[in-house]
Design an enzyme around this catalytic site. Structure first.
Site, PDB file in Angstrom:
ATOM      1  N   HIS A 297       0.772  -1.039  -0.064  1.00  0.00           N
ATOM      2  CA  HIS A 297      -0.032  -0.058  -0.142  1.00  0.00           C
ATOM      3  C   HIS A 297       1.062   1.120  -0.069  1.00  0.00           C
ATOM      4  O   HIS A 297       0.352   2.440  -0.175  1.00  0.00           O
ATOM      5  CB  HIS A 297      -1.054   0.147   0.981  1.00  0.00           C
ATOM      6  CG  HIS A 297      -1.641  -1.254   1.234  1.00  0.00           C
ATOM      7  ND1 HIS A 297      -1.486  -2.308   2.059  1.00  0.00           N
ATOM      8  CD2 HIS A 297      -3.061  -1.598   0.780  1.00  0.00           C
ATOM      9  CE1 HIS A 297      -2.429  -3.225   1.675  1.00  0.00           C
ATOM     10  NE2 HIS A 297      -3.468  -2.994   0.938  1.00  0.00           N
TER      11      HIS A 297
ATOM     12  N   CYS B 197       0.151  -8.172  -0.777  1.00  0.00           N
ATOM     13  CA  CYS B 197      -0.983  -8.231  -1.680  1.00  0.00           C
ATOM     14  C   CYS B 197      -0.680  -8.202  -3.246  1.00  0.00           C
ATOM     15  O   CYS B 197       0.750  -8.251  -3.228  1.00  0.00           O
ATOM     16  CB  CYS B 197      -2.058  -7.194  -1.293  1.00  0.00           C
ATOM     17  SG  CYS B 197      -3.557  -7.788  -1.942  1.00  0.00           S
TER      18      CYS B 197
HETATM   19  N1  GLN Z   1      -4.749 -11.943  -7.026  1.00  0.00           N
HETATM   20  C1  GLN Z   1      -5.155 -10.622  -6.768  1.00  0.00           C
HETATM   21  C2  GLN Z   1      -3.920  -9.441  -7.021  1.00  0.00           C
HETATM   22  O1  GLN Z   1      -2.828  -9.899  -6.771  1.00  0.00           O
HETATM   23  C3  GLN Z   1      -5.443 -10.436  -5.182  1.00  0.00           C
HETATM   24  C4  GLN Z   1      -6.116  -9.116  -4.780  1.00  0.00           C
HETATM   25  C5  GLN Z   1      -6.426  -8.907  -3.256  1.00  0.00           C
HETATM   26  O2  GLN Z   1      -6.258  -9.662  -2.524  1.00  0.00           O
HETATM   27  N2  GLN Z   1      -7.425  -7.945  -3.224  1.00  0.00           N
HETATM   28  O3  GLN Z   1      -4.229  -8.329  -7.395  1.00  0.00           O
HETATM   29 ZN    ZN Z   2      -4.728  -8.983  -0.907  1.00  0.00          ZN
END
Ligand code: GLN
Ligand code: ZN
Length: 749
Positions: free
Chosen positions: A692, A724
């Site tokens: 983030h 993420c």
């Molecule tokens: N596979 C998704 C990505 O990498 C997962 C996104 C999420 O967890 N919100 O964007």
């Molecule tokens: Zn995520």
């Protein structure tokens, strides 16, 4: 006479006018005066629209430039010390919401079980409060100047305090109640002096499990406030009052609003508990979903209330604020007539409320057109072959194997044998940067400016570039990059039967951010493979394993508008079976590692703890249904990105994914404690890079995080990965960060 009422209208505007004004202002392309003028115009338009719809009781102060909890923070002068130096009120307001060069933004989190995020109040020992904005009063006057009498809306003090966070150890936010009440009293007295006869005060925490301190606080708050305030309509919503029914009914206020969409069964108990002096507002039109109401059924419910309280103590309203609905169905010119006839957005919902009140006042015949249209839509809905597909329902009703062939310990041996990954294997979560070029090409394709061949060639080139970069960086398990996906739910919804998409069905998520959830209107099935092409394309480019990436059934359900004519669990199961087929097809195409993302699993938890087990059972079973059709040596991953696993750890374990990657870096690995204490048996990838933030994490930072993780969790269970997906990041930071991430894993080995 029975009146029609509204509890709140969407602020963003039918064409997201507020979003555009806010973003222009933040960018410096327009000034505060222009922003306020645009906001004033929206308010006027929305008040007039509600009046034209036939609503008797129209709210004011429901409008917000960012968030109603933040408005309350500003109104009560609950400014965190780090913003103390900012004197301009607009700058202060937006600094709290979005951060400033000097101070990080206030935290935000989900408003109950909605997808709306509010700014979390911060509380300090000995905190002082003082009435600091005149917004509620200004907006009341503004409507009055237009000739519209309104009922101002405030967030109640006990909800406001309960949803806040103590910043000092040992501080209970509710201990600040007596410091806050005089400010509320001052504001309410001012509204009364201005001529407001009623106010709406929202205490949605009454639909939650409450402790004794909260109950006592509610009692005390309204004992203090009602004597000095206009007549208070205390609004509860999002669920049944249950054990809080007597409390809510007996608080010393003039009226009570209850949600009869989420909890129609509570009408009888509330009627029994409600003193005869009080007005009852029945929330009978769904403020949280987009389906047209069955007016005859709603009419019967309202009549049941009428029999008990009589015409003069009854108000008819949506279940909650319409903040959670899109604005106007009339904008949906691309939907076919049949589908459109099943839907109602905020404006149409108000017409439904008005039709019910007309019927109560003058008989059903006086609102015949509305009732007839509703009955026709209900009939077509019951029969439509687009909704009810026997083969889909039949399959979902059959038992599905919910378990992998062998237990994890055995699968692990098979998978190690097959993939021969090093210790601390490295991978990413799926997406790589969605650069402006990727977005431009997609939009050119959607608008028909480039053909499918050109678009596919572009996506292939991007995918290949991503594969080569991952190879060069030395990652162990690669991904294809998700360049073909606009959004992790929409991409699948567009390829599944039973889904529809709106053009303008925007709902505010936070601040200027809106989401346009897919509409699940019918039985869900998968006509053809959805992702195999891209995963297989990437896999053919490299000798390293490529991980297929899917969105899980619970997340697809949670982030959509879901049909209400069958239980959510049933719809989820249909999605799960579609995903299961995709998993099996990926396996058959040689993809040996498959990730099924479930970031929304936790946010689906019901508001009341007593309902958790039932939800978790079907949610986990749906995940298992989607994941269990593969051989032992196919490795299933899942990914989740939210705080707090402690209270649902057994369910996370029951999902039985071979590997779970989770967001942990922002909490400094604290979230891993739950996995350690539980002795989580399968493999875990704790995120070591907070994606983030634009900051490139150093190898030392990531190593420290991994060492912390390895403290409680056996090293041979650990993976190394970001928090993420990387779609919001730029390539230079991605390459630099991933180089450090790979170096971290090598150092650990
Ligand atoms: N596979 C998704 C990505 O990498 C997962 C996104 C999420 O967890 N919100 O964007
Ligand atoms: Zn995520």
């Amino acid at each position: 006479m029975t009146k029609s009422a509204n509890l709140g209208f969407p602020r963003i505007g039918a064409h997201r006018e507020l979003k555009k004004s806010l973003e222009a202002y933040w960018k410096g392309d327009s000034d505060a005066a222009a922003l306020h003028a645009a906001a004033r115009e929206l308010r006027a338009r929305h008040w007039q629209l509600q009046q034209a719809a036939g609503i008797d009781i129209i709210p004011s102060n429901d409008f917000s430039l960012y968030d109603h909890m933040l408005d309350t923070i500003a109104a009560l002068g609950a400014i965190p010390p780090r913003f103390a130096g900012i004197s301009d009120p607009d700058q202060l307001y937006f600094a709290m919401a979005r951060g400033s060069a000097a101070a990080p933004a206030m935290e935000m989190t989900k408003w109950f079980d909605t997808n709306y995020h509010y700014i979390v109040p911060e509380f300090y020992a000995g905190q002082h409060f003082a009435l600091s904005t005149s917004k509620a009063l200004d907006h009341y006057r503004e409507a009055k100047a237009l000739g519209i009498e309104t009922r101002p809306v405030l967030v109640g003090p006990v909800t406001w305090l309960s949803l806040g966070k103590a910043k000092d150890d040992g501080l209970d936010p509710l201990s600040l109640l007596d410091a806050v009440l005089p400010v509320y009293a001052e504001l309410l007295a001012a509204l009364k002096a201005e001529g407001a006869e009623w106010v709406q005060i929202d205490e949605p925490i009454l639909a939650l499990d409450l402790c004794d301190v909260q109950r006592a606080a509610l009692r005390r708050a309204y004992e203090v406030l009602q004597p000095v305030a206009p007549r208070i309509m205390l609004a509860t919503y999002f669920g049944a009052l249950l054990d809080n029914t007597d409390l809510a009914a007996s608080l010393p206020v003039a009226g009570l609003h209850i949600d009869l969409v989420r909890a129609p069964e509570q009408l009888a108990t509330v009627l029994k508990a409600l003193p005869t002096s009080k007005v009852l507002s029945v929330g009978v039109i769904d403020g949280r979903n987009i389906w047209r109401a069955d007016l005859d059924a709603r009419f019967a419910l309202v009549n049941q209330a009428w029999d008990s309280v009589g015409p003069d103590r009854l108000e008819i309203a949506p279940s909650c604020s319409l903040l959670h609905s899109p604005v106007d169905l009339d904008g949906e010119t691309d939907l076919d007539d049949e589908l459109r006839s099943w839907l109602a957005f905020a404006r149409q919902k108000l017409a439904e409320v008005a039709a019910l009140s007309t019927a109560m006042q003058r008989g059903r015949g006086a609102a015949k057109a509305a009732f007839d249209a509703s009955a026709a839509a209900a009939a077509s809905h019951r029969q439509s072959a687009r909704i009810h597909r026997p083969e889909v329902a039949h399959r979902a009703a059959q038992p599905t194997d919910l378990s992998r062939k062998s237990v994890f310990a055995e699968r692990r041996v098979a998978q190690r044998d097959r993939f021969k990954l090093p210790a601390f294997p490295t991978t990413t979560i799926g997406s790589f940067p969605q650069t402006s070029e990727v977005r431009e090409q997609r939009s050119a394709f959607k608008k028909g400016r480039i053909d499918v061949a050109a678009y596919d060639a572009f996506l292939e080139a991007e995918t290949e570039r991503a594969v080569r970069i991952q190879e060069r960086l030395g990652l162990d398990v690669l991904v294809h990059g998700e360049f073909e996906r606009n959004d992790m739910v929409e991409y699948f919804g567009e390829q599944l039967d039973g889904f529809a998409f709106t053009k303008n069905g925007w709902v505010q998520s936070y601040g200027s951010r809106c989401v346009k959830p897919p509409v699940i209107y019918g039985d869900v099935s998968r006509p053809a493979p959805m992702t195999v092409r891209w995963s297989a394309y990437a896999a053919a480019l490299t000798d390293r394993p490529v991980k297929g990436i899917l969105t899980g059934p619970v997340t697809i359900l949670q982030w959509s508008f879901v049909r209400v004519d069958q239980p959510r669990s049933q719809t989820c199961r249909q999605i799960a079976l579609a995903i299961r087929d995709e998993v099996i097809d990926l396996e058959a195409a040689g993809i040996g590692i498959i990730q099924i993302d479930e970031p929304a699993l936790r946010e689906g938890l019901p508001l009341r703890q007593r309902d958790w087990d039932v939800y978790l059972r079907w949610a986990v079973d749906c995940f298992r249904a989607s994941a269990s059709g593969v051989a032992d040596d196919t490795q299933i991953h899942t990914h989740m990105c939210y705080a707090e696993f402690n209270d649902i750890m057994p369910s996370i374990a029951e999902m039985d994914a071979d590997v779970i990657s989770i967001e942990t870096s922002r909490s400094d690995m604290e979230l891993l404690e739950a996995f350690r204490d539980f002795r989580y048996p399968n493999e875990i990838g704790p995120g070591v890079w907070d994606i983030h933030s634009p900051r490139v994490p150093g190898q030392a930072d990531m190593e420290a995080l991994m060492r912390k993780a390895a403290h409680g969790i056996p090293a041979d269970q650990l993976w190394v990965n970001p928090d993420c997906g990387l779609k919001t990041r730029g390539w230079p930071e991605v390459e630099a960060s991933l180089a450090n991430l790979v170096a971290t894993a090598r150092a650990l080995r």
